[in-house]
Motif scaffolding. Structure first.
Motif, PDB file in Angstrom:
ATOM      1  N   THR A  89      55.440 -24.898  11.078  1.00  0.00           N
ATOM      2  CA  THR A  89      55.350 -23.492  10.693  1.00  0.00           C
ATOM      3  C   THR A  89      53.926 -22.977  10.889  1.00  0.00           C
ATOM      4  OG1 THR A  89      54.899 -24.068   8.379  1.00  0.00           O
ATOM      5  CG2 THR A  89      57.192 -23.690   8.989  1.00  0.00           C
ATOM      6  N   ARG A  90      53.814 -21.705  11.247  1.00  0.00           N
ATOM      7  CA  ARG A  90      52.494 -21.098  11.385  1.00  0.00           C
ATOM      8  C   ARG A  90      51.738 -21.100  10.060  1.00  0.00           C
ATOM      9  NH1 ARG A  90      50.308 -18.602  15.646  1.00  0.00           N
ATOM     10  NH2 ARG A  90      51.614 -17.958  17.413  1.00  0.00           N
ATOM     11  N   GLY A  91      52.472 -21.012   8.980  1.00  0.00           N
ATOM     12  CA  GLY A  91      51.835 -20.989   7.662  1.00  0.00           C
ATOM     13  C   GLY A  91      51.631 -22.357   7.047  1.00  0.00           C
ATOM     14  N   ALA A  92      51.798 -23.423   7.833  1.00  0.00           N
ATOM     15  CA  ALA A  92      51.620 -24.784   7.304  1.00  0.00           C
ATOM     16  C   ALA A  92      50.207 -24.970   6.749  1.00  0.00           C
ATOM     17  CB  ALA A  92      51.886 -25.805   8.399  1.00  0.00           C
ATOM     18  N   LYS A  93      50.127 -25.646   5.624  1.00  0.00           N
ATOM     19  CA  LYS A  93      48.819 -25.866   5.002  1.00  0.00           C
ATOM     20  C   LYS A  93      48.116 -27.104   5.552  1.00  0.00           C
ATOM     21  CE  LYS A  93      49.662 -23.507   0.607  1.00  0.00           C
ATOM     22  NZ  LYS A  93      50.884 -22.807   1.022  1.00  0.00           N
ATOM     23  N   HIS A  94      48.851 -28.005   6.154  1.00  0.00           N
ATOM     24  CA  HIS A  94      48.266 -29.278   6.599  1.00  0.00           C
ATOM     25  C   HIS A  94      48.691 -29.554   8.041  1.00  0.00           C
ATOM     26  CE1 HIS A  94      47.287 -29.809   2.380  1.00  0.00           C
ATOM     27  NE2 HIS A  94      48.564 -29.699   2.075  1.00  0.00           N
ATOM     28  N   LYS A  95      48.241 -28.715   8.949  1.00  0.00           N
ATOM     29  CA  LYS A  95      48.720 -28.788  10.325  1.00  0.00           C
ATOM     30  C   LYS A  95      48.278 -30.059  11.043  1.00  0.00           C
ATOM     31  CE  LYS A  95      49.134 -23.809  10.967  1.00  0.00           C
ATOM     32  NZ  LYS A  95      48.655 -22.613  11.679  1.00  0.00           N
ATOM     33  N   ASP A  96      47.046 -30.487  10.837  1.00  0.00           N
ATOM     34  CA  ASP A  96      46.586 -31.697  11.523  1.00  0.00           C
ATOM     35  C   ASP A  96      47.367 -32.913  11.060  1.00  0.00           C
ATOM     36  OD1 ASP A  96      44.772 -30.159  12.879  1.00  0.00           O
ATOM     37  OD2 ASP A  96      43.064 -30.684  11.604  1.00  0.00           O
ATOM     38  N   ALA A  97      47.577 -33.015   9.757  1.00  0.00           N
ATOM     39  CA  ALA A  97      48.353 -34.132   9.220  1.00  0.00           C
ATOM     40  C   ALA A  97      49.808 -34.040   9.678  1.00  0.00           C
ATOM     41  CB  ALA A  97      48.277 -34.134   7.694  1.00  0.00           C
ATOM     42  N   ALA A  98      50.340 -32.824   9.725  1.00  0.00           N
ATOM     43  CA  ALA A  98      51.712 -32.639  10.186  1.00  0.00           C
ATOM     44  C   ALA A  98      51.852 -33.058  11.650  1.00  0.00           C
ATOM     45  CB  ALA A  98      52.129 -31.180  10.008  1.00  0.00           C
ATOM     46  N   TRP A  99      50.840 -32.717  12.463  1.00  0.00           N
ATOM     47  CA  TRP A  99      50.887 -33.097  13.874  1.00  0.00           C
ATOM     48  C   TRP A  99      50.860 -34.608  14.037  1.00  0.00           C
ATOM     49  CZ3 TRP A  99      52.403 -31.874  18.426  1.00  0.00           C
ATOM     50  CH2 TRP A  99      51.925 -32.556  19.541  1.00  0.00           C
ATOM     51  N   ARG A 100      50.075 -35.295  13.250  1.00  0.00           N
ATOM     52  CA  ARG A 100      50.018 -36.763  13.370  1.00  0.00           C
ATOM     53  C   ARG A 100      51.389 -37.379  13.067  1.00  0.00           C
ATOM     54  NH1 ARG A 100      44.898 -35.948  11.062  1.00  0.00           N
ATOM     55  NH2 ARG A 100      45.652 -36.448   8.975  1.00  0.00           N
ATOM     56  N   PHE A 101      52.062 -36.860  12.043  1.00  0.00           N
ATOM     57  CA  PHE A 101      53.404 -37.373  11.764  1.00  0.00           C
ATOM     58  C   PHE A 101      54.366 -37.011  12.892  1.00  0.00           C
ATOM     59  CE2 PHE A 101      57.737 -36.606  10.287  1.00  0.00           C
ATOM     60  CZ  PHE A 101      58.070 -37.889   9.882  1.00  0.00           C
ATOM     61  N   LEU A 102      54.270 -35.774  13.395  1.00  0.00           N
ATOM     62  CA  LEU A 102      55.158 -35.338  14.468  1.00  0.00           C
ATOM     63  C   LEU A 102      54.981 -36.222  15.704  1.00  0.00           C
ATOM     64  CD1 LEU A 102      55.680 -31.566  15.384  1.00  0.00           C
ATOM     65  CD2 LEU A 102      56.188 -33.442  16.908  1.00  0.00           C
ATOM     66  N   GLU A 103      53.738 -36.530  16.051  1.00  0.00           N
ATOM     67  CA  GLU A 103      53.481 -37.427  17.184  1.00  0.00           C
ATOM     68  C   GLU A 103      54.164 -38.774  16.979  1.00  0.00           C
ATOM     69  OE1 GLU A 103      49.342 -36.917  19.480  1.00  0.00           O
ATOM     70  OE2 GLU A 103      49.106 -37.380  17.351  1.00  0.00           O
ATOM     71  N   PHE A 104      54.040 -39.320  15.770  1.00  0.00           N
ATOM     72  CA  PHE A 104      54.647 -40.620  15.462  1.00  0.00           C
ATOM     73  C   PHE A 104      56.173 -40.535  15.578  1.00  0.00           C
ATOM     74  CE2 PHE A 104      56.650 -43.502  12.416  1.00  0.00           C
ATOM     75  CZ  PHE A 104      56.094 -44.723  12.766  1.00  0.00           C
ATOM     76  N   ALA A 105      56.765 -39.464  15.032  1.00  0.00           N
ATOM     77  CA  ALA A 105      58.216 -39.337  15.013  1.00  0.00           C
ATOM     78  C   ALA A 105      58.789 -39.184  16.416  1.00  0.00           C
ATOM     79  CB  ALA A 105      58.616 -38.139  14.152  1.00  0.00           C
ATOM     80  N   ILE A 106      58.059 -38.497  17.294  1.00  0.00           N
ATOM     81  CA  ILE A 106      58.563 -38.192  18.631  1.00  0.00           C
ATOM     82  C   ILE A 106      58.244 -39.296  19.637  1.00  0.00           C
ATOM     83  CG2 ILE A 106      58.220 -36.608  20.594  1.00  0.00           C
ATOM     84  CD1 ILE A 106      60.075 -35.586  18.428  1.00  0.00           C
ATOM     85  N   ALA A 107      57.153 -40.015  19.429  1.00  0.00           N
ATOM     86  CA  ALA A 107      56.755 -41.068  20.359  1.00  0.00           C
ATOM     87  C   ALA A 107      57.676 -42.284  20.228  1.00  0.00           C
ATOM     88  CB  ALA A 107      55.296 -41.443  20.130  1.00  0.00           C
ATOM     89  N   GLU A 108      57.413 -43.291  21.037  1.00  0.00           N
ATOM     90  CA  GLU A 108      58.334 -44.425  21.150  1.00  0.00           C
ATOM     91  C   GLU A 108      58.656 -45.084  19.822  1.00  0.00           C
ATOM     92  OE1 GLU A 108      58.005 -47.260  24.339  1.00  0.00           O
ATOM     93  OE2 GLU A 108      56.608 -45.962  25.418  1.00  0.00           O
ATOM     94  N   GLU A 109      57.628 -45.389  19.037  1.00  0.00           N
ATOM     95  CA  GLU A 109      57.868 -46.140  17.800  1.00  0.00           C
ATOM     96  C   GLU A 109      58.783 -45.374  16.859  1.00  0.00           C
ATOM     97  OE1 GLU A 109      55.392 -48.344  14.173  1.00  0.00           O
ATOM     98  OE2 GLU A 109      54.310 -47.303  15.776  1.00  0.00           O
ATOM     99  N   GLY A 110      58.480 -44.099  16.639  1.00  0.00           N
ATOM    100  CA  GLY A 110      59.299 -43.303  15.736  1.00  0.00           C
ATOM    101  C   GLY A 110      60.722 -43.138  16.242  1.00  0.00           C
TER     102      GLY A 110
END
Length: 440
Positions: A325-346
């Protein structure tokens, strides 16, 4: 007022009042709030993913916000945006994200993708990846690339000596198979003309399929027709074309002419997925998400088969993606989780739970998805369908169109409304909704 109409009003109100900039915060710290919905087995898959992420990255904190169903998720997202406290991430099907994209609720991810060492768009199936591009921006990243398949009860097929469905089977084969599998409590085939008597109603129905656009679309396409006039910028449904009319008639005839699908009263009492799991439905058209539920079945053996065809094999895309969301309060942390979820391991973690057909090409072709340890043993059916899969339009008002058309198609299947009247009413009610829509 319909929930989707309320959602649109909520979004319009909040965006008019506050705008939708990048939000007040992009902190590197958590906690990251992820909004999801699903059956208990699906939610367990996401808990497994979160636990693995937090274990791999000590100090990370991802909190699942669990909606009860899709409508609840849409309402929660709308009200949280309106209240200025949206989740950092949410998981949503491509058919529904357009209403949020049009209101600029979703954070574009192109810059983060360009800098990412973990996610390369070339590693993913284009049909899923492109479904989440809106006005030349990548708004969300897809976790899965499912299609419709036919789940079937192998134990029942063996019991009644009916051949199992196979690749290349036709719509007529489907009808014949569903008829042969519609049985009374003695195991005798129930003819359509007999099935209305209470004493003779089937104990096992041959097929479960909902009367919806997403179920109808692949058969319209398979017969050479279209469901809208312009897939990129649709202005109306085109179910008056000969191929579409044939597919629509054949869909409603499953109930009206052949009696192989449960009545609306029976579906109300026991939904098709539960009926299949309880051994009272021989076949069910559904996407990969049913797999997590069906893996708990112990009373019989089941598998999946491809959709039947008219002229050519065509599937319809089922794909969900993580959106920020544009209004996310923790975008950098959210991106790190998103990378993990979408990449091979996740993706391996969630694929192992049965929930997804991985959007990551390498993971989809690995034992994490194709391994024979758990059903369906014919999981490759989902991969074979990917080259044939087409996406439905992502016009912002598409959820409303699905909502309106479902009621009309449901009446056609269970009440027997005249086909010409059905097509006319579908057009009359949906044209104004198309006209209000914005396009990606």
């Amino acid at each position: 007022m319909r929930p989707k109409a309320l959602l649109a009003l909520l979004l319009t109100a909040v965006l008019a009042a506050t705008g939708c900039g990048s939000g007040a915060g992009s902190s590197a710290d958590g906690p990251v709030r992820l909004l999801v919905f699903g059956a208990p087995e699906e939610l367990a898959a996401y808990r497994t993913l979160v636990e693995a992420y937090e274990k791999a990255r000590p100090g990370a904190d991802v909190q699942l916000v669990e909606a009860s169903d899709r409508k609840d998720l849409l309402a929660r997202l709308a009200t949280s945006v309106a209240g200025g406290a949206p989740p950092d991430l949410f998981l949503m099907n491509y058919r529904f994200y357009g209403q949020f994209a049009a209101k600029d609720v979703i954070e574009p991810l192109d810059d983060r993708l360009a800098a990412s060492q973990a996610v390369d768009p070339a590693d993913y199936y284009p049909v899923a990846w492109n479904a989440f591009r809106w006005q030349d921006r990548q708004l969300c990243l897809p976790q899965n690339v499912s299609s419709l398949a036919v789940y079937y009860n192998r134990t029942l097929f063996a019991k009644y000596g009916v051949p199992e469905p196979r690749a290349g089977w036709t719509w007529n084969d489907l009808v014949a198979t569903a008829t042969a599998m519609t049985r009374d409590s003695r195991g005798v085939v129930v003819k359509a003309t007999e099935s209305e008597g209470a004493a003779l109603r089937p104990a096992v129905h041959g097929l479960g399929v909902e009367p919806s656009i997403i179920r109808l679309a692949p058969f319209v396409w398979s017969g050479g027709g279209e469901i809208v006039d312009d897939p990129a910028r649709p202005t109306r449904l085109t179910l008056d074309g000969p191929a579409a009319r044939e597919a629509l008639k054949n869909l409603v005839d499953l109930r009206l002419a052949y009696g192989v699908v449960p009545t609306d009263e029976e579906v109300e009492a026991e939904d098709d997925e539960s009926r299949f799991a309880n051994g009272r439905l021989a076949m069910l058209m559904s996407s990969r998400r049913s797999t997590t539920t069906f893996r708990s079945i112990t009373g019989f053996e089941w598998d999946v088969a491809p959709l039947p065809i008219y002229k050519e094999q065509v599937g319809v895309l089922h794909s969900d993606a993580y959106c920020m969301t544009r209004g996310a309060k923790h975008k950098d942390a959210a991106w790190r989780f998103l990378e993990f979820a979408i990449a091979e391991e996740g993706q391996r973690i969630v694929a192992a739970t049965g929930r997804t057909v991985p959007s990551h090409i390498g993971v989809s072709q690995s034992p994490a998805f194709l391994g024979p340890a758990q059903p369906p043993r014919s999981a490759k059916v989902f991969l074979d369908a990917i080259p044939t899969v087409r996406a439905l339009p992502t016009v912002s008002t598409w959820p409303e169109i699905e909502d309106v058309t479902y009621g009309i198609l449901e009446n056609a299947m269970h009440r027997g409304d005249r086909l010409d009247d059905v097509i006319r009413e579908l057009d009359r009610q949906t044209r104004p909704i198309f006209a209000r829509g914005e396009h990606g």
